[in-house]
Motif scaffolding. Structure first.
Motif, PDB file in Angstrom:
ATOM      1  N   LEU A  19     -75.569  13.046  -5.967  1.00 20.72           N
ATOM      2  CA  LEU A  19     -76.752  13.419  -5.176  1.00 20.72           C
ATOM      3  C   LEU A  19     -76.336  13.695  -3.726  1.00 20.72           C
ATOM      4  O   LEU A  19     -76.742  14.693  -3.127  1.00 20.72           O
ATOM      5  CB  LEU A  19     -77.800  12.304  -5.227  1.00 20.72           C
TER       6      LEU A  19
ATOM      7  N   THR B 225     -82.257  25.267  -6.179  1.00 21.94           N
ATOM      8  CA  THR B 225     -82.941  24.547  -5.093  1.00 21.94           C
ATOM      9  C   THR B 225     -82.972  25.408  -3.829  1.00 21.94           C
ATOM     10  O   THR B 225     -84.011  25.546  -3.175  1.00 21.94           O
ATOM     11  CB  THR B 225     -82.199  23.214  -4.801  1.00 21.94           C
TER      12      THR B 225
ATOM     13  N   ARG C 103     -78.098  23.477  -7.689  1.00 21.01           N
ATOM     14  CA  ARG C 103     -78.015  23.637  -6.225  1.00 21.01           C
ATOM     15  C   ARG C 103     -78.513  25.024  -5.809  1.00 21.01           C
ATOM     16  O   ARG C 103     -79.307  25.164  -4.879  1.00 21.01           O
ATOM     17  CB  ARG C 103     -76.566  23.469  -5.756  1.00 21.01           C
TER      18      ARG C 103
ATOM     19  N   TYR D  27     -84.603  14.736  -1.567  1.00 24.21           N
ATOM     20  CA  TYR D  27     -83.624  14.360  -2.593  1.00 24.21           C
ATOM     21  C   TYR D  27     -84.015  13.035  -3.226  1.00 24.21           C
ATOM     22  O   TYR D  27     -84.484  12.130  -2.532  1.00 24.21           O
ATOM     23  CB  TYR D  27     -82.224  14.279  -1.976  1.00 24.21           C
TER      24      TYR D  27
ATOM     25  N   LYS E  52     -76.549  17.167  -1.770  1.00 25.60           N
ATOM     26  CA  LYS E  52     -77.337  17.295  -0.527  1.00 25.60           C
ATOM     27  C   LYS E  52     -76.530  18.029   0.550  1.00 25.60           C
ATOM     28  O   LYS E  52     -77.014  18.934   1.215  1.00 25.60           O
ATOM     29  CB  LYS E  52     -77.747  15.894  -0.032  1.00 25.60           C
TER      30      LYS E  52
END
Ligand SMILES: C/C=C(\C)C(=O)SCCNC(=O)CCNC(=O)[C@H](O)C(C)(C)COP(=O)(O)OP(=O)(O)OC[C@H]1O[C@@H](n2cnc3c(N)ncnc32)[C@H](O)[C@@H]1OP(=O)(O)O
Length: 717
Positions: free
Chosen positions: A330, A310, A307, A359, A334
């Motif tokens: 997921l 990202t 995370r 995603y 998100k």
């Protein structure tokens, strides 16, 4: 180094020329060009600017160690301020340190909207001692000046205008704007423009303000002396006439200038830049290896690390495919990533980069990315499987990076058809916040792959350091003996509180036990289990503490067996109000547990002082650093020091472990290691490294000569 021209018939234009940042070299001819401008009857006003879009990066830090001659900055700035023609600073790029102090000596300041200004001397262990600590509070008031001078932060032109540091901000050609401005003020009285003649703006309850700021600064300084001297200097500005304030500024600076802390901080400044000039044992180097362009990246595995990675990539402007195979995970990821992006954007006053992240549950979604960062659970079988899938799914030439803190990058590379495209990118949690990135190359990683990962790291704002592949790479490999020594000290009579206090007084934000509670005791337990070191049961005596032929402390394992994993379980080396709480409190249970453990193992507690804690923990860590240099895992001491300062909380004002060893003296470090090794022969990490011995035998060269000395020593083997 300063060029003089006459422009618009009656404006003298002085251009600072000293690439790359127009640093103020003491031999620079500003005084001379200023005299020319003042004595020219045709010149009505003067503009000072810097060449190549940068006003001035301050005093030349490289000159600090040498004998400086010529007019001091103070004299030069004083000459400008006392001039009888208006002098205007045209600020583009940066006006930092002595550069801003020079601008404060000018009568007016015009800044480009993209320029940045600041007095960052504190981050070099100094204070703004070219009159900056006396002029800035007079110009913008004590509270704002204290904030800028004690933090060293750079402000935008817009903030500088709001604070009153600059008189005008332009989006156009700054020199043209300054020349126009200079023409408009020619002939006006300059008395109100000479900042040194102003009193500081009135401030109610000055004593309380200084007391409060001093307390805050002492707390965050963690032993650094420059921030404290900065407060004292501003106090002089607020309470003394300018001439006496300048004298106080000079005295404080004299103490700082020759301090080990200033040398350490200036070393860090150059070390951070030196690590960008990476080189590999194969001879591949930063300046001959071209990075590939990376526009689109993928992250596989969206746990805590995935995370953060990202978020870091999206905030850098890349498109990111974020892959997590389980739908529930997921969706959770998100939500978490979107929250992190939104909070980050709010802090930086920009729009959140939510639409840069796509995603997917399907690894095939990575087909057209330029680079993948795998961040799945730390398990070699799982990572191998993912790497095989990635090799099949990605377009040819995609760089495959693994975010691992311990696994063998070369082994993973060998599972792919193109091992030259594989490198490690070891991020530190939280990955979008922590400044450090270890870029790990294996024997088969191509220079282009390393160059690409290093460039990406730089773009993400990370201190990126290229290191060789070995167990724990650089940072964690050195941490192991440090932690083990701390465990041994507990066995011998210390408490977690004593060890942590010694390390925190040295300047670490957290001692080893508070840090272990924060990161979770189970992490190390799992690794030790994997290494076959953990033995269940309650065997006692010395033999129970020798494992795989060396001293071993099962203390951490025993705590884990009790379910004490640290903050997350509310109990570890300390106790916490509830699971997840952060305030560590001394735990009587732990103290009686240690007493019982010592009794069971026939250990007699002795008095351990702070010095022993520091010597055993820090010198064991430093010794491993010498092994790392000897093995060629780090190219130079700067690489190790940047890793420790940016990722492991080593106090910057001590320069990093290798700089610290150099400052303490290599012979002293060797002597203390030998001393402890005699007392603890079953502890291999106290056995001095042969490189340390050889450096001492060759006369303990200064740190900037180590690399050369190591090459010479290696060629003699
Ligand atoms: C008393 C003390 C007084 C009066 C002082 O002024 S102390 C100095 C105060 N100034 C600073 O602390 C500024 C330091 N520099 C920077 O913050 C940045 O370099 C910059 C914002 C000015 C430019 O940043 P950037 O464009 O990213 O470039 P680099 O940081 O990579 O720097 C380029 C090369 O210039 C060298 N450099 C930078 N500043 C100085 C300086 N003041 N003295 C000597 N050399 C400086 C830097 O080391 C880079 O060199 P190389 O690595 O390329 O060899």
């Amino acid at each position: 180094m300063a060029e003089y021209n006459r422009v618009s018939e009656c404006v003298g234009l002085i251009t600072l020329r000293n690439p790359p940042v127009n640093a103020l070299s003491v031999s620079q001819g500003i005084v001379h060009t200023m005299q020319r401008a003042l004595s020219d009857p045709n010149v009505k006003s003067v503009v000072i600017c810097g060449q190549n879009g940068i006003f001035c990066g301050g005093a030349d830090i490289k000159e600090f160690g040498s004998n400086m001659t010529g007019p001091t900055l103070i004299q030069m700035i004083h000459a400008i301020e006392s001039a009888n023609k208006p002098v205007v600073a045209a600020i583009e790029g940066s006006a930092l340190g002595g550069g801003l102090e020079l601008a404060l000596g000018c009568h007016y300041r015009i800044a480009h909207s993209k320029s940045r200004l600041g007095l960052p001397e504190v981050s070099l262990g100094l204070l703004p001692a070219a009159g900056g600590s006396q002029r800035l509070p007079r110009l913008i008031g004590v509270p704002a000046a204290l904030n800028l001078i004690t933090t060293g932060r750079h402000v935008t032109a817009a903030e500088a205008l709001q604070l009153g540091i600059v008189d005008q901000v332009t989006d156009h050609n700054t020199v043209d704007a300054a020349v126009k401005f200079a023409l408009s003020v020619a002939g006006r009285s300059l008395d109100p423009r000479r900042i040194s003649t102003h009193p500081c703006p009135q401030q109610p309850d000055l004593d309380a303000l200084f007391e409060e700021v001093m307390q805050k600064v002492r707390q965050s300084a963690r032993g650094a002396i420059a921030p404290i001297a900065c407060v004292q200097a501003v106090r002089a500005a607020a309470t003394l006439p300018y001439a006496q304030g300048i004298e106080r500024e000079r005295e404080l600076m004299a103490t700082l200038f020759t301090s080990g802390q200033a040398r350490a901080l200036q070393y860090c400044f150059f070390a951070e830049r030196a690590v960008g000039r990476w080189r590999m044992p194969s001879g591949a180097r930063w300046d001959t290896s071209k990075p590939r362009p990376v526009q689109k990246a993928a992250v596989i595995g969206l746990g805590t690390m995935g995370r953060g990675i990202t978020v870091a990539l999206a905030q850098t402007g890349l498109s990111v495919i974020a892959v997590e195979t389980q739908e529930k995970q997921l969706m959770e990821a998100k939500q978490a990533i979107s929250g992190m992006l939104e909070r980050g954007a709010k802090r930086r006053g920009v729009a959140p980069a939510l639409d840069r992240v796509i995603y997917s549950q399907n690894i095939q979604a990575v087909a057209d990315v330029d680079l993948v960062i795998e961040a799945v659970f730390e398990d070699i079988a799982l990572k191998t499987k993912v790497f095989q899938q990635l090799s099949a799914a990605c377009k040819p030439g995609t760089l495959l990076c693994t975010n691992t803190s311990a696994l063998d990058v070369d082994q993973l590379a060998s599972e792919t058809p193109n091992p030259e495209l594989v490198v490690g990118m070891h991020f530190f949690a939280p990955a979008h916040v922590m400044k450090l990135l270890e870029v790990v190359y294996g024997p088969r990683s191509s220079p282009q792959a390393v160059a690409t990962a290093m460039q990406l790291g730089k773009k993400m704002g990370k201190a990126s350091v290229a290191v060789g592949n070995c167990r724990g790479f650089v940072g964690n490999r050195m941490l192991k003996p440090y932690i083990e020594e701390a465990f041994f000290l507990l066995e011998e009579g210390a408490t977690p509180e004593l060890v942590d206090q010694a390390l925190e007084e040295f300047g670490f934000p957290m001692g080893v036990f508070r840090m272990s509670d924060l990161s979770g005791l189970d992490v190390g337990w799992r690794v030790r289990k994997g290494d076959g070191l953990v033995e269940p049961g309650t065997a006692s005596g010395r033999s129970a503490r020798i494992r795989q032929g060396r001293r071993y402390s099962p203390l951490g394992d025993l705590l884990c067996e009790e379910g004490r994993f640290g903050q997350k379980t509310g109990r570890g080396w300390y106790q916490y109000d509830k699971p997840g709480s952060r305030v560590a409190r001394s735990d009587p249970w732990l103290h009686s547990f240690l007493g019982a453990y010592r009794a069971q193992h026939g250990l007699v507690a002795r008095r351990i002082d702070h010095q022993e804690v520091l010597e055993r923990c820090l010198y064991a860590l430093i010794n491993e650093g010498f092994h790392i240099l000897d093995d060629g895992i780090a190219a130079g001491p700067e690489d190790i020091d940047v890793i420790y300062v940016s990722g492991y909380g080593w106090p910057r004002h001590c320069g990093g472990p290798m700089f610290y060893a150099n400052m303490v003296g290599l012979a002293k470090v060797l002597e203390r290691l030998e001393h402890y090794q005699q007392l603890h022969p079953e502890v291999p990490h106290l056995q001095p490294s042969s490189l340390l011995r050889r450096l001492v035998a060759s006369g303990s060269p200064p740190i900037h000569k180590w690399e050369e000395a190591i090459k010479k020593l290696h060629s003699q083997l």
